[in-house]
Design a protein around this motif. Structure first.
Motif, PDB file in Angstrom:
ATOM      1  N   LEU A  34       0.950  -1.505   0.264  1.00 19.96           N
ATOM      2  CA  LEU A  34       0.380  -0.327   0.137  1.00 19.96           C
ATOM      3  C   LEU A  34       0.924   0.930  -0.039  1.00 19.96           C
ATOM      4  CD1 LEU A  34      -2.906   1.844   0.594  1.00 19.96           C
ATOM      5  CD2 LEU A  34      -2.840   1.061   2.884  1.00 19.96           C
ATOM      6  N   TYR A  35       1.990   1.520   1.250  1.00 18.36           N
ATOM      7  CA  TYR A  35       2.469   2.322   0.946  1.00 18.36           C
ATOM      8  C   TYR A  35       3.143   2.692  -0.533  1.00 18.36           C
ATOM      9  CZ  TYR A  35       6.186   5.772   3.406  1.00 18.36           C
ATOM     10  OH  TYR A  35       6.757   6.702   3.164  1.00 18.36           O
ATOM     11  N   LEU A  36       4.269   1.641  -0.497  1.00 15.22           N
ATOM     12  CA  LEU A  36       5.139   1.230  -2.321  1.00 15.22           C
ATOM     13  C   LEU A  36       4.368   2.100  -3.351  1.00 15.22           C
ATOM     14  CD1 LEU A  36       6.908  -1.588  -2.539  1.00 15.22           C
ATOM     15  CD2 LEU A  36       7.104   1.038  -1.474  1.00 15.22           C
ATOM     16  N   PRO A  89       7.122  -9.082  12.248  1.00 13.64           N
ATOM     17  CA  PRO A  89       6.481  -9.327  10.819  1.00 13.64           C
ATOM     18  C   PRO A  89       7.429  -8.686   9.501  1.00 13.64           C
ATOM     19  CG  PRO A  89       4.849  -9.903  12.378  1.00 13.64           C
ATOM     20  CD  PRO A  89       5.776  -9.405  12.941  1.00 13.64           C
ATOM     21  N   PHE A  90       6.701  -6.655   9.977  1.00 15.62           N
ATOM     22  CA  PHE A  90       7.182  -5.909   9.264  1.00 15.62           C
ATOM     23  C   PHE A  90       7.796  -5.451   8.724  1.00 15.62           C
ATOM     24  CE2 PHE A  90       6.475  -1.507   8.169  1.00 15.62           C
ATOM     25  CZ  PHE A  90       6.300  -0.824   7.125  1.00 15.62           C
ATOM     26  N   VAL A  91       9.224  -5.792   9.749  1.00 17.20           N
ATOM     27  CA  VAL A  91      10.468  -5.480   9.775  1.00 17.20           C
ATOM     28  C   VAL A  91      10.652  -6.831   8.590  1.00 17.20           C
ATOM     29  CG1 VAL A  91      12.268  -5.765  10.537  1.00 17.20           C
ATOM     30  CG2 VAL A  91      11.032  -4.606  11.757  1.00 17.20           C
ATOM     31  N   ASP A  92      10.380  -7.718   8.323  1.00 14.33           N
ATOM     32  CA  ASP A  92      11.013  -9.274   7.709  1.00 14.33           C
ATOM     33  C   ASP A  92      10.358  -8.180   6.074  1.00 14.33           C
ATOM     34  OD1 ASP A  92      11.972 -10.307  10.145  1.00 14.33           O
ATOM     35  OD2 ASP A  92      10.195 -11.369  10.089  1.00 14.33           O
ATOM     36  N   VAL A  93       9.151  -8.399   6.215  1.00 12.81           N
ATOM     37  CA  VAL A  93       8.675  -8.516   5.189  1.00 12.81           C
ATOM     38  C   VAL A  93       9.585  -6.815   4.111  1.00 12.81           C
ATOM     39  CG1 VAL A  93       6.870  -6.972   3.742  1.00 12.81           C
ATOM     40  CG2 VAL A  93       6.435  -9.024   5.473  1.00 12.81           C
ATOM     41  N   VAL A  94       9.671  -5.728   5.010  1.00 14.08           N
ATOM     42  CA  VAL A  94      10.757  -4.295   4.423  1.00 14.08           C
ATOM     43  C   VAL A  94      12.074  -5.239   3.940  1.00 14.08           C
ATOM     44  CG1 VAL A  94      11.229  -2.172   5.057  1.00 14.08           C
ATOM     45  CG2 VAL A  94       8.830  -3.137   5.294  1.00 14.08           C
ATOM     46  N   LEU A  95      12.502  -5.577   4.770  1.00 18.71           N
ATOM     47  CA  LEU A  95      14.066  -5.984   4.805  1.00 18.71           C
ATOM     48  C   LEU A  95      14.269  -7.432   4.551  1.00 18.71           C
ATOM     49  CD1 LEU A  95      15.265  -4.652   7.377  1.00 18.71           C
ATOM     50  CD2 LEU A  95      15.461  -3.638   5.754  1.00 18.71           C
ATOM     51  N   ASP A  96      12.925  -7.826   3.650  1.00 19.11           N
ATOM     52  CA  ASP A  96      13.700  -9.379   3.078  1.00 19.11           C
ATOM     53  C   ASP A  96      14.612  -9.997   1.723  1.00 19.11           C
ATOM     54  OD1 ASP A  96      13.361 -11.907   1.646  1.00 19.11           O
ATOM     55  OD2 ASP A  96      11.205 -11.693   1.046  1.00 19.11           O
ATOM     56  N   SER A  97      15.322 -10.372   2.178  1.00 19.32           N
ATOM     57  CA  SER A  97      16.933 -10.512   0.891  1.00 19.32           C
ATOM     58  C   SER A  97      15.646 -10.621  -0.122  1.00 19.32           C
ATOM     59  CB  SER A  97      17.275 -11.333   1.615  1.00 19.32           C
ATOM     60  OG  SER A  97      16.778 -12.903   2.106  1.00 19.32           O
ATOM     61  N   LYS A  98      15.684 -11.138  -0.574  1.00 19.81           N
ATOM     62  CA  LYS A  98      14.457 -11.443  -1.248  1.00 19.81           C
ATOM     63  C   LYS A  98      13.982 -10.356  -2.434  1.00 19.81           C
ATOM     64  CE  LYS A  98      16.067 -16.528  -0.788  1.00 19.81           C
ATOM     65  NZ  LYS A  98      14.960 -18.065  -1.372  1.00 19.81           N
ATOM     66  N   LEU A  99      13.600  -9.542  -1.200  1.00 21.49           N
ATOM     67  CA  LEU A  99      12.696  -8.452  -2.039  1.00 21.49           C
ATOM     68  C   LEU A  99      13.228  -8.084  -3.406  1.00 21.49           C
ATOM     69  CD1 LEU A  99      10.085  -6.346  -1.302  1.00 21.49           C
ATOM     70  CD2 LEU A  99      11.746  -4.855  -0.743  1.00 21.49           C
ATOM     71  N   LEU A 146      11.940  -5.805  -6.188  1.00 18.30           N
ATOM     72  CA  LEU A 146      10.617  -4.788  -6.766  1.00 18.30           C
ATOM     73  C   LEU A 146      10.357  -4.406  -8.363  1.00 18.30           C
ATOM     74  CD1 LEU A 146      10.645  -2.761  -4.120  1.00 18.30           C
ATOM     75  CD2 LEU A 146       8.655  -4.420  -4.270  1.00 18.30           C
ATOM     76  N   PRO A 147       9.593  -3.722  -8.702  1.00 17.72           N
ATOM     77  CA  PRO A 147       9.239  -3.203  -9.953  1.00 17.72           C
ATOM     78  C   PRO A 147      10.072  -2.385  -9.895  1.00 17.72           C
ATOM     79  CG  PRO A 147       7.146  -3.385  -9.675  1.00 17.72           C
ATOM     80  CD  PRO A 147       7.738  -4.193  -8.864  1.00 17.72           C
ATOM     81  N   CYS A 148      10.282  -1.528 -11.191  1.00 15.12           N
ATOM     82  CA  CYS A 148      11.469  -0.341 -11.885  1.00 15.12           C
ATOM     83  C   CYS A 148      10.179   1.212 -10.724  1.00 15.12           C
ATOM     84  CB  CYS A 148      11.542  -0.070 -12.874  1.00 15.12           C
ATOM     85  SG  CYS A 148      12.159  -1.145 -13.794  1.00 15.12           S
ATOM     86  N   GLU A 149       8.583   0.955 -11.144  1.00 13.09           N
ATOM     87  CA  GLU A 149       7.782   2.191 -10.607  1.00 13.09           C
ATOM     88  C   GLU A 149       7.931   2.193  -9.283  1.00 13.09           C
ATOM     89  OE1 GLU A 149       5.372  -1.217 -11.715  1.00 13.09           O
ATOM     90  OE2 GLU A 149       6.785  -0.388 -12.229  1.00 13.09           O
ATOM     91  N   LEU A 150       8.609   0.858  -8.488  1.00  9.95           N
ATOM     92  CA  LEU A 150       8.210   0.383  -6.945  1.00  9.95           C
ATOM     93  C   LEU A 150       9.558   0.507  -6.165  1.00  9.95           C
ATOM     94  CD1 LEU A 150       5.689  -2.190  -6.104  1.00  9.95           C
ATOM     95  CD2 LEU A 150       5.283   0.465  -6.415  1.00  9.95           C
ATOM     96  N   GLN A 151      10.836   1.376  -6.594  1.00  7.95           N
ATOM     97  CA  GLN A 151      12.318   0.774  -6.079  1.00  7.95           C
ATOM     98  C   GLN A 151      12.115   2.207  -5.210  1.00  7.95           C
ATOM     99  OE1 GLN A 151      14.229   0.425  -9.304  1.00  7.95           O
ATOM    100  NE2 GLN A 151      13.642  -1.797  -9.487  1.00  7.95           N
ATOM    101  N   LEU A 152      11.816   3.795  -5.977  1.00  7.54           N
ATOM    102  CA  LEU A 152      12.080   4.783  -5.228  1.00  7.54           C
ATOM    103  C   LEU A 152      11.460   4.399  -3.973  1.00  7.54           C
ATOM    104  CD1 LEU A 152      13.176   7.714  -5.336  1.00  7.54           C
ATOM    105  CD2 LEU A 152      11.289   8.619  -6.500  1.00  7.54           C
ATOM    106  N   PRO A 153       9.747   4.725  -4.079  1.00  9.68           N
ATOM    107  CA  PRO A 153       9.254   4.398  -2.494  1.00  9.68           C
ATOM    108  C   PRO A 153      10.444   3.520  -1.720  1.00  9.68           C
ATOM    109  CG  PRO A 153       7.855   3.962  -5.010  1.00  9.68           C
ATOM    110  CD  PRO A 153       8.814   4.172  -5.344  1.00  9.68           C
ATOM    111  N   GLN A 154      10.505   2.168  -1.905  1.00 10.75           N
ATOM    112  CA  GLN A 154      11.108   1.683  -1.377  1.00 10.75           C
ATOM    113  C   GLN A 154      12.004   2.260  -0.325  1.00 10.75           C
ATOM    114  OE1 GLN A 154      10.428  -0.925   0.388  1.00 10.75           O
ATOM    115  NE2 GLN A 154      12.265  -2.418   0.960  1.00 10.75           N
ATOM    116  N   CYS A 155      13.106   3.235  -1.730  1.00 12.53           N
ATOM    117  CA  CYS A 155      13.927   3.870  -0.663  1.00 12.53           C
ATOM    118  C   CYS A 155      12.905   4.898   0.105  1.00 12.53           C
ATOM    119  CB  CYS A 155      15.027   4.826  -2.229  1.00 12.53           C
ATOM    120  SG  CYS A 155      16.761   5.333  -1.147  1.00 12.53           S
ATOM    121  N   LEU A 156      12.648   5.899  -0.223  1.00 10.02           N
ATOM    122  CA  LEU A 156      11.754   6.651   0.350  1.00 10.02           C
ATOM    123  C   LEU A 156      11.005   5.625   1.732  1.00 10.02           C
ATOM    124  CD1 LEU A 156      10.300   9.188  -1.907  1.00 10.02           C
ATOM    125  CD2 LEU A 156      12.194   9.405  -1.375  1.00 10.02           C
TER     126      LEU A 156
END
Length: 926
Positions: free
Chosen positions: A299-301, A344-354, A356-366
């Motif tokens: 949702l956030y991304l 569980p939220f920490v595990d999702v956000v910092l998943d080593s196998k995460l 993301l498509p190009c449009e979600l990479q900047l939102p993840q960084c922010l």
């Protein structure tokens, strides 16, 4: 097959239902309503309603203005359905009027039946366009009445449900399940009416949240939290996208009082309502949301991928951006704070196998930047949760936040190159200015480092070092900037400790690689932050007078040292470097020593570039003499054939350029002639770049009349060749070097001779006038960068974590440092080969050879030839120029005595029926 009731039976049952509700229901005991009335009548009522709905939808296809019979039948059914909804409303109103509080068990058939009827009605109304096709107008009035009656019935039911009481101390299992069913039934209705009536939709959600919280203590473990969170997130995204669409429609209109703007404001308020609902629900039911964390993360991304500064954001005005940010995004922002301590939220956000498509990479960084800001004020245990790696399961691992921020930042190549701008940090007494993504991440990363608990410094060191060693230049630069902040923010001892670590890492590097380059840049920068006392200690630890330490001093700027210490250190480096060079010039000058020679030359060049004014005349003369003698030894074949010699030339040229005004004109002529010859053979780019360093310095040189005829034509030829180069980097440096030369030279007649073509002339004029740039619109540039990002990033996203790990740790080594084999080892190995050949010779004297022997021996001879070429090429090329031979491997080529057994074996083979010696001899070149 479904039996369709006749109109007569429907009318009869409807009349009976109305009579019971109006005449008998008021006189019934409210405690026995479920047993005596609801459980008996409502199932039949629901079945009657479903039958009418089935008949209505199946006959709607035949509806037309000409078919009056079907039209009358359908209208009668709709009128009966309206009456049925009215009867149900009477039931609900009766319960509300006779009871102050309601026990759900006493009326449990009523809510389930009513909700079923309401949902079916809303679904029919929503699909009416397709059900009735182009004949909707024939029944539109009754459909509207049906919707209003269902709306009224639901509103009345929610009032009734609001009166329900559930005792948390009494475990009424049926009551709990009934309430859960009611809440999820209302959730289903929400998905139906979301696009029909925004206010009604919001009120239904408000009731769902209210009831969930009211009965939280008894139903919290039975609710399907994932379904509720998913539906709420979908409604937030739908409303947000609607808001953006309306904002895009208004971008051409300046008026703020039109219908679109009013609808935009209403939709924006709906977004805010849903955001508040999500926050409220998340706060109260957080322990049960472990399987909803992925939905919340997405949702956030998704939201920030459609909002500036994302490359994929909707095109909306600045005013609408600010309105959405201040109304909706500000409301949603506490969500991250609520989830911060939820593992569980920490595990999702910092998943080593995460991935993301190009449009979600900047939102993840922010998002990671926001998390860093939140963690700055949190205790050690919360920081440790985010900053330490963990193995969540056999298939899933969690990386640290610090590692994730560098990895995510690296993926934002398009946003960094545009660059996108974000809201800046307010400074006291200064206006807020927009900052680039790089500045934004760097500022917040440094702020986080300043607040990091000391126990997490090992994780910080690991993350920074891994990022510095990254193959991605911008990521490495970010890590260096953060490390420099740490050096300035920390103590002098900490800075000195880090400089010492960098020094040992550089000395342990196995060869030239990008990791070595990155470490050397960081060492150079950190050295400026060292206190004078620590600099003295560093010099004592790694004294420049020892040649082995020149490996470090080639990367250090002497400007970082105090004046007196700078002078002393420069003197020691100069003495050690020139002494080593003179020793090498007077020795065998082996290829193995070229790497050390280049290191020494690089250290001398560092002295000249950063401390030239500290050198006295004697030191300058010594360096110039060394450079002149080494330059004389170089020739075209030597440079083209040996990468290490290319590196030597690349260092010598700028070194000679430093002393250009005092160089022997004959040496200058020789160097330019060498460049002219090399350019015809297309040397590597780094060699041509070194040419430009030397050429730009020639503007300071007055060339004597006696040798102008030899130098000037060659000089113009070299400039013309380099200016015509198609490599964009070489082209830019060529233009800069030529401009510097043209502005300084006294030989003005050579300048037009360097411009050999009209294209070159136009290129130089455009460079001087700063014209000729590609006129690209903002929209076109944005689209180009999006395409480039998709092209460049997607293939790399498929690289496995193990491949990434291996590539980041293994440098590209040019030549590993290892102990060279001793001469005895060569002799013993060669003796064994000689004995083996003698044994073959004896066998051939005893019997004819097998058919395959000659082929194997030819293969053996080819391997010997290959070894000769590999190990003797350097010796042949260098010995033609240097006065003394290079001592590579003294045992090659084979002596005649050593080669004799193999020759005899070949002759015996050919004598005993194998191919003639004339056919074999071409394979052997002794």
């Amino acid at each position: 097959m479904r039996l369709q009731p006749s109109p007569l039976s429907v009318d009869s049952e409807m009349k009976i239902l109305k009579i019971i509700v109006e005449m008998f229901l008021p006189h019934m005991n409210h405690l026995t309503l479920e047993q005596t009335f609801f459980s008996q009548v409502l199932p039949k009522t629901v079945r009657l309603f479903d039958d009418m709905m089935y008949e209505l939808t199946s006959q709607a296809r035949e509806l037309s203005s000409q078919n009056l019979e079907i039209q009358s039948t359908l209208r009668n059914i709709l009128q009966t359905m309206v009456q049925l909804l009215g009867a149900l409303t009477g039931c609900v109103q009766h319960v509300c009027a006779t009871q102050e509080s309601v026990i759900l068990e006493n009326i449990h058939s009523l809510p389930s039946s009513v909700l079923h009827v309401i949902k079916s009605t809303f679904v029919h109304c929503k699909n009416s366009e397709s059900v009735y096709s182009g004949r909707l107008h024939l029944v539109a009035d009754l459909l509207q009445a049906l919707f209003k009656e269902a709306y009224s019935l639901q509103k009345q039911l929610m009032e009734l449900l609001d009166m329900v009481c559930m005792n948390p101390l009494i475990d009424e299992h049926d009551d709990i399940l009934n309430m859960v069913v009611v809440i999820h039934s209302l959730l289903d209705i929400c998905s139906v009416i979301s696009s029909m009536d925004h206010a009604f939709h919001a009120n239904t959600w408000k009731f769902i949240i209210k009831q969930s919280l009211k009965h939280q203590s008894v139903i919290k473990s039975q609710l399907k939290h994932k379904d509720i969170i998913t539906s709420l997130c979908e409604d937030i995204l739908f409303s947000f996208h609607s808001c953006l669409q309306l904002a895009e429609q208004m971008i051409q209109s300046d008026a703020q009082d039109n219908a679109d703007y009013r609808l935009f404001q209403k939709t924006l308020k709906l977004c805010r309502f849903f955001a508040n609902s999500l926050l409220h629900y998340t706060k109260e039911f957080l322990p049960f949301l472990s399987d909803s964390c992925c939905t919340l993360h997405q949702l956030y991304l998704q939201i920030y991928s459609k909002f500036p500064p994302s490359l994929y954001a909707a095109g909306i005005s600045k005013a609408q951006q600010e309105e959405i940010a201040s109304t909706f995004l500000v409301t949603l922002s506490p969500l991250i704070s609520q989830l911060l301590t939820f593992q569980p939220f920490v595990d999702v956000v910092l998943d080593s196998k995460l991935e993301l498509p190009c449009e979600l990479q900047l939102p993840q960084c922010l998002l990671l930047v926001v998390i860093m800001d939140e963690l700055s004020s949190r205790p050690e245990d919360v920081q440790a949760l985010w900053c330490t790696e963990s193995q969540v399961s056999e298939a899933t691992a969690r990386v640290s936040l610090l590692k994730a921020i560098f990895s995510s930042f690296e993926q934002c190549s398009g946003e960094l190159s545009l660059p996108v701008h974000l809201q800046g940090v307010k400074s006291k007494g200064q206006a807020e200015v927009a900052v680039t993504l790089y500045q934004h991440v760097c500022i917040h990363l440094c702020t986080f480092i300043a607040s990091l608990h000391p126990s997490l410094f090992p994780e910080l060191d690991t993350a920074l070092l891994n990022a510095v060693l990254s193959a991605n230049m911008i990521t490495s630069l970010l890590a260096m900037d953060a490390w420099c902040f740490l050096a300035r923010y920390g103590t002098a001892e900490l800075c000195a400790h880090h400089v010492t670590i960098m020094a040992h890492l550089i000395k342990s590097c196995p060869g030239e690689c990008y990791q070595l380059t990155n470490l050397s840049i960081l060492l150079r920068r950190l050295f400026f932050f060292m206190a004078p006392r620590q600099q003295v200690e560093f010099i004592q630890k790694f004294p420049p007078k020892e040649t082995e330490n020149l490996l470090l001093w080639q990367y250090i700027s002497f400007q970082a040292l105090p004046a007196e210490l700078r002078k002393q250190t420069a003197l020691e480096v100069t003495r050690a470097g020139t002494a080593w060079c003179m020793k090498w010039l007077g020795s065998n000058r082996t290829l193995e020593e070229l790497e050390s020679l280049n290191t020494v030359l690089s250290a001398l060049l560092a002295v000249c570039n950063s401390s030239g004014e500290a050198l006295d005349l004697g030191q300058q003369t010594a360096i110039k003499e060394v450079g002149s003698q080494l330059s004389i030894l170089l020739n075209v074949k030597l440079v083209i054939g040996q990468p290490y010699v290319q590196q030597t030339l690349s260092l010598l040229l700028p070194l000679l350029g430093f002393f250009i005004q005092t160089l022997d004109p004959q040496l200058v002529s020789q160097v330019i002639t060498l460049q002219t010859s090399l350019l015809k053979l297309e040397p590597p780019d780094h060699v041509r770049l070194a040419f430009l360093d030397f050429l730009s310095s020639l503007g300071k040189l007055f060339i004597p009349q006696t040798i102008q005829d030899r130098i000037l034509p060659s000089l113009s030829s070299v400039f013309a060749s380099l200016l015509a180069d198609r490599n964009w980097l070489l082209e830019q440096h060529s233009l800069e070097a030529f401009t510097q030369f043209a502005e300084g030279t006294t030989h003005e007649e050579i300048v037009p001779q360097c411009l050999s073509s009209e294209e070159t002339k136009k290129k130089v004029v455009s460079f001087l006038e700063k014209t000729g740039f590609v006129d690209e619109t903002t929209a076109a540039r944005l689209e180009r960068i999006k395409q480039e990002k998709g092209t460049f990033w997607e293939p790399f996203a498929k690289v496995t974590q193990e491949e990434t790990k291996m590539s980041s740790l293994q440098p590209c080594v040019k030549r590993a440092r290892h102990e060279l084999p001793s001469e005895d080892e060569y002799r013993s190995t060669l003796q064994a080969a000689t004995e083996a050949l003698e044994a073959i010779e004896l066998l051939l004297q005893k019997s004819p050879p097998p058919d395959w022997l000659l082929m194997e021996m030819e293969t053996l001879q080819e391997r010997i030839d290959k070894l000769k070429r590999q190990n003797c090429s350097g010796r042949k090329q260098l010995s033609s120029t240097f006065p003394q031979p290079l001592a590579l491997h003294r045992n090659w080529p084979l002596s005649d005595a050593q080669a004799l057994p193999l020759r005899r074996a070949v002759n015996l083979c050919t004598a005993q029926g194998s191919p003639p010696a004339s056919q074999v001899s071409s394979h052997f070149h002794w």
